[in-house]
Design a protein around this motif. Structure first.
Motif, PDB file in Angstrom:
ATOM      1  N   LEU A   1      51.311  23.713  41.601  1.00  0.00           N
ATOM      2  CA  LEU A   1      51.498  22.189  40.938  1.00  0.00           C
ATOM      3  C   LEU A   1      51.457  21.664  42.226  1.00  0.00           C
ATOM      4  O   LEU A   1      52.109  21.406  43.131  1.00  0.00           O
ATOM      5  CB  LEU A   1      52.767  21.923  40.532  1.00  0.00           C
ATOM      6  CG  LEU A   1      53.190  20.530  40.040  1.00  0.00           C
ATOM      7  CD1 LEU A   1      52.047  20.030  38.939  1.00  0.00           C
ATOM      8  CD2 LEU A   1      54.456  20.267  39.458  1.00  0.00           C
TER       9      LEU A   1
ATOM     10  N   ALA B   1      57.103  20.358  34.780  1.00  0.00           N
ATOM     11  CA  ALA B   1      56.920  21.755  34.954  1.00  0.00           C
ATOM     12  C   ALA B   1      57.727  22.392  33.869  1.00  0.00           C
ATOM     13  O   ALA B   1      57.325  23.625  33.376  1.00  0.00           O
ATOM     14  CB  ALA B   1      57.559  21.982  36.218  1.00  0.00           C
TER      15      ALA B   1
ATOM     16  N   LYS C   1      56.208  24.940  30.743  1.00  0.00           N
ATOM     17  CA  LYS C   1      56.480  26.152  31.013  1.00  0.00           C
ATOM     18  C   LYS C   1      56.962  26.562  29.779  1.00  0.00           C
ATOM     19  O   LYS C   1      56.272  27.899  29.229  1.00  0.00           O
ATOM     20  CB  LYS C   1      57.696  26.201  32.034  1.00  0.00           C
ATOM     21  CG  LYS C   1      58.250  27.900  32.125  1.00  0.00           C
ATOM     22  CD  LYS C   1      59.348  27.843  33.093  1.00  0.00           C
ATOM     23  CE  LYS C   1      59.794  29.268  33.255  1.00  0.00           C
ATOM     24  NZ  LYS C   1      60.780  29.107  34.207  1.00  0.00           N
TER      25      LYS C   1
ATOM     26  N   TRP D   1      56.624  29.108  40.024  1.00  0.00           N
ATOM     27  CA  TRP D   1      56.058  27.707  40.084  1.00  0.00           C
ATOM     28  C   TRP D   1      56.059  27.588  41.477  1.00  0.00           C
ATOM     29  O   TRP D   1      57.177  27.435  42.159  1.00  0.00           O
ATOM     30  CB  TRP D   1      56.585  26.770  39.406  1.00  0.00           C
ATOM     31  CG  TRP D   1      56.128  26.397  37.995  1.00  0.00           C
ATOM     32  CD1 TRP D   1      56.576  27.538  36.916  1.00  0.00           C
ATOM     33  CD2 TRP D   1      55.540  25.617  37.164  1.00  0.00           C
ATOM     34  NE1 TRP D   1      56.002  27.164  35.824  1.00  0.00           N
ATOM     35  CE2 TRP D   1      55.317  26.029  35.870  1.00  0.00           C
ATOM     36  CE3 TRP D   1      54.869  24.418  37.575  1.00  0.00           C
ATOM     37  CZ2 TRP D   1      54.476  25.184  34.996  1.00  0.00           C
ATOM     38  CZ3 TRP D   1      54.078  23.565  36.905  1.00  0.00           C
ATOM     39  CH2 TRP D   1      53.918  24.184  35.494  1.00  0.00           C
TER      40      TRP D   1
ATOM     41  N   VAL E   1      55.242  24.474  44.356  1.00  0.00           N
ATOM     42  CA  VAL E   1      54.784  23.118  44.318  1.00  0.00           C
ATOM     43  C   VAL E   1      54.351  22.433  45.715  1.00  0.00           C
ATOM     44  O   VAL E   1      54.709  22.954  46.860  1.00  0.00           O
ATOM     45  CB  VAL E   1      56.329  22.050  44.169  1.00  0.00           C
ATOM     46  CG1 VAL E   1      57.145  22.276  45.252  1.00  0.00           C
ATOM     47  CG2 VAL E   1      55.787  20.672  43.966  1.00  0.00           C
TER      48      VAL E   1
ATOM     49  N   PHE F   1      61.257  25.399  40.999  1.00  0.00           N
ATOM     50  CA  PHE F   1      60.253  25.898  42.084  1.00  0.00           C
ATOM     51  C   PHE F   1      60.597  26.867  43.260  1.00  0.00           C
ATOM     52  O   PHE F   1      61.595  26.688  43.829  1.00  0.00           O
ATOM     53  CB  PHE F   1      59.604  24.481  42.751  1.00  0.00           C
ATOM     54  CG  PHE F   1      59.252  23.461  41.800  1.00  0.00           C
ATOM     55  CD1 PHE F   1      58.139  23.393  41.197  1.00  0.00           C
ATOM     56  CD2 PHE F   1      60.174  22.348  41.703  1.00  0.00           C
ATOM     57  CE1 PHE F   1      57.592  22.436  40.304  1.00  0.00           C
ATOM     58  CE2 PHE F   1      59.719  21.287  41.219  1.00  0.00           C
ATOM     59  CZ  PHE F   1      58.317  21.386  40.078  1.00  0.00           C
TER      60      PHE F   1
END
Length: 506
Positions: free
Chosen positions: A116, A183, A187, A196, A198, A219
């Protein structure tokens, strides 16, 4: 190899050379008029494209914000909008807005990581996740890449305009909640159950590191490129790094600039406003009694021209800058003034600060000029006001953060005082730890040419949060462009290390 585009600007046709082979990272190396190459450096093309049709520059829109622009062929991505809360901290406020994002799934394998990218104070562009090291990083792990646009920039407009009342929803905390909410929602809705990671660049690199610290359950790691994680009111260190870069390129280069500064100071002392106006192609005769107008002129010379030449330097660009200055005109001031005029391609510069303040006070509509929201955000939380307070640079000491503080009071209101801005800065550093955050699994990268590294970590934070200093490279250089065998070895090594560290998280 260059792919050439013709852009029409006023009555003048300009040919912009875009390097699209060998993984080139920046808009251009030079721009051209009908007589041939006029101007080297990564700043030139941006300025030409940003120039208003009137050929008079009276805004701060020519300032580059964030990472260098990315260029490359379009690939598989989709543009989407996410329904985001306007205020994450008021349970009685149910207002929502549409936040834009781009998503690329062309190499995705279910269960693979999600990368991301948080955009910052600029308009997000899908190329940021398609023709960059970020896209290759994702490809290494068969991952998805997503580029989430920051509230108040680009097409992500939470409010009808940027009035002071509406800007209250612009803050680090709101942006971090945007990322976390986004997020978690994707998800669930898309079944993106992989880890994830970032990513951020420049200011948004702060957001990436802070998101990892605040939401470690969302994250698993963060990659922060050129993150100035220390909020600070004035930044004299910025121009010190600019000076160091010029000295390393050619020690004679800043000597010419210092001599030109001495000449300019003498003209100001002697009251020769007409000469200064002519040299720098100003739109009206400069008022030498107005210290803020003089500061704005010095801001254009030091920060917009030479500061950004260093911040966005590409291979060989600083050498060409110094060759131009050292070759010179009849005097150092005439040399620097010619370089200044060439940078703006003949456009006149308006340094009347009353005009500047009026423009940003009254123009509250959303546009591609990000300065009204960004400088508001700086005023309440970040600072980041470059100044000439240090003696270790050749541009004089007559431009301080007072210019920006006056801007704040005139544009946003008298309540925007030095004390208010400092209290916001103190709160930011208290909340996120300044240069010593309590966080793991964050990769911090900096180019040694980047003036913003002065506000970032330069040594490893802890064994799980390393700092990678990349010698001789500029702002966010590591994220930009598809990796190539022609890359400098230090860049190749840095990227390999990033891949290795990310692999250890997965």
């Amino acid at each position: 190899m260059y792919q050439n585009f013709i852009l029409q600007n006023s009555s003048e046709k300009l040919q912009i050379g875009f390097c699209v082979s060998l993984g080139c990272r920046f808009e251009c190396l030079c721009y051209y008029d009908q007589s041939g190459c006029r101007r080297f450096g990564p700043l030139g093309c941006h300025l030409v494209v940003a120039l208003p049709s009137s050929r008079v520059i009276n805004t701060l829109q020519v300032i580059r914000r964030g990472p260098p622009k990315k260029l490359g062929p379009a690939r598989a991505h989709t543009t989407q909008f996410f329904t985001q809360r306007l205020d994450h901290f008021d349970v009685f406020n149910n207002a929502t807005w549409q936040q834009r994002y781009f998503i690329s799934t062309d190499v995705y394998v279910p269960g693979a990581p999600i990368f991301l990218l948080l955009a910052g104070e600029w308009e997000a562009d899908p190329v940021e996740i398609e023709f960059t090291f970020i896209s290759q990083l994702a490809a290494n792990f068969s991952g998805i890449t997503i580029d989430l646009e920051h509230r108040y920039y680009g097409q992500s407009r939470p409010t009808p305009n940027t009035s002071l009342e509406n800007l209250k929803y612009l803050s680090v905390d709101q942006a971090l909640e945007d990322a976390a909410n986004f997020a978690l929602s994707l998800k669930e809705s898309l079944g993106l159950n992989g880890p994830w990671i970032v990513i951020g660049e420049s200011y948004s690199a702060n957001l990436a590191a802070w998101a990892r610290a605040r939401y470690p359950h969302i994250f698993v790691g963060a990659y922060a490129s050129s993150a100035p994680i220390l909020a600070q009111l004035g930044i004299p260190e910025y121009m010190e790094v600019v000076n160091e870069a010029l000295v390393a390129t050619d020690p004679a280069c800043p000597v010419v600039i210092q001599a030109s500064t001495d000449e300019l100071d003498a003209l100001i002392l002697n009251g020769d406003a007409e000469k200064i106006t002519q040299l720098f192609n100003l739109a009206s005769t400069i008022d030498l009694a107005n210290k803020y107008d003089l500061m704005l002129l010095r801001f254009y010379i030091s920060l917009i021209v030479f500061g950004q030449e260093v911040q966005y330097a590409v291979r060989g660009s600083l050498a060409r800058v110094c060759e131009t200055l050292v070759a010179g005109q009849s005097t150092p001031l005439e040399t620097v003034a010619q370089f200044f005029r060439d940078t703006f391609n003949g456009a006149q510069i308006n340094v009347v600060t009353d005009d500047l303040f009026s423009y940003y006070k009254n123009d509250i509509q959303f546009s591609d000029d990000v300065n009204r929201p960004w400088l508001y955000h700086s005023a309440i939380e970040l600072g980041y006001y470059q100044s000439l307070a240090s003696q270790n640079q050749p541009f004089g000491q007559n431009m301080t953060e007072e210019l920006f503080l006056r801007f704040n009071a005139e544009v946003y209101g008298p309540e925007f005082t030095r004390e208010l801005t400092q209290s916001g800065i103190d709160r930011t550093n208290l909340a996120f730890g300044g240069l010593n955050p309590d966080v793991t699994r964050v990769i911090y990268t900096h180019g040694t040419l980047d003036p913003w590294h002065a506000l970032g970590r330069e040594t490893d934070l802890n064994p799980d949060s390393p700092v990678i200093m990349i010698e001789g490279l500029s702002h966010c250089y590591d994220t930009v462009g598809v990796p190539s065998s022609d890359d400098p070895q230090q860049l190749i090594d840095a990227r390999l290390r990033i891949i290795e560290i990310v692999s250890s998280w997965l």
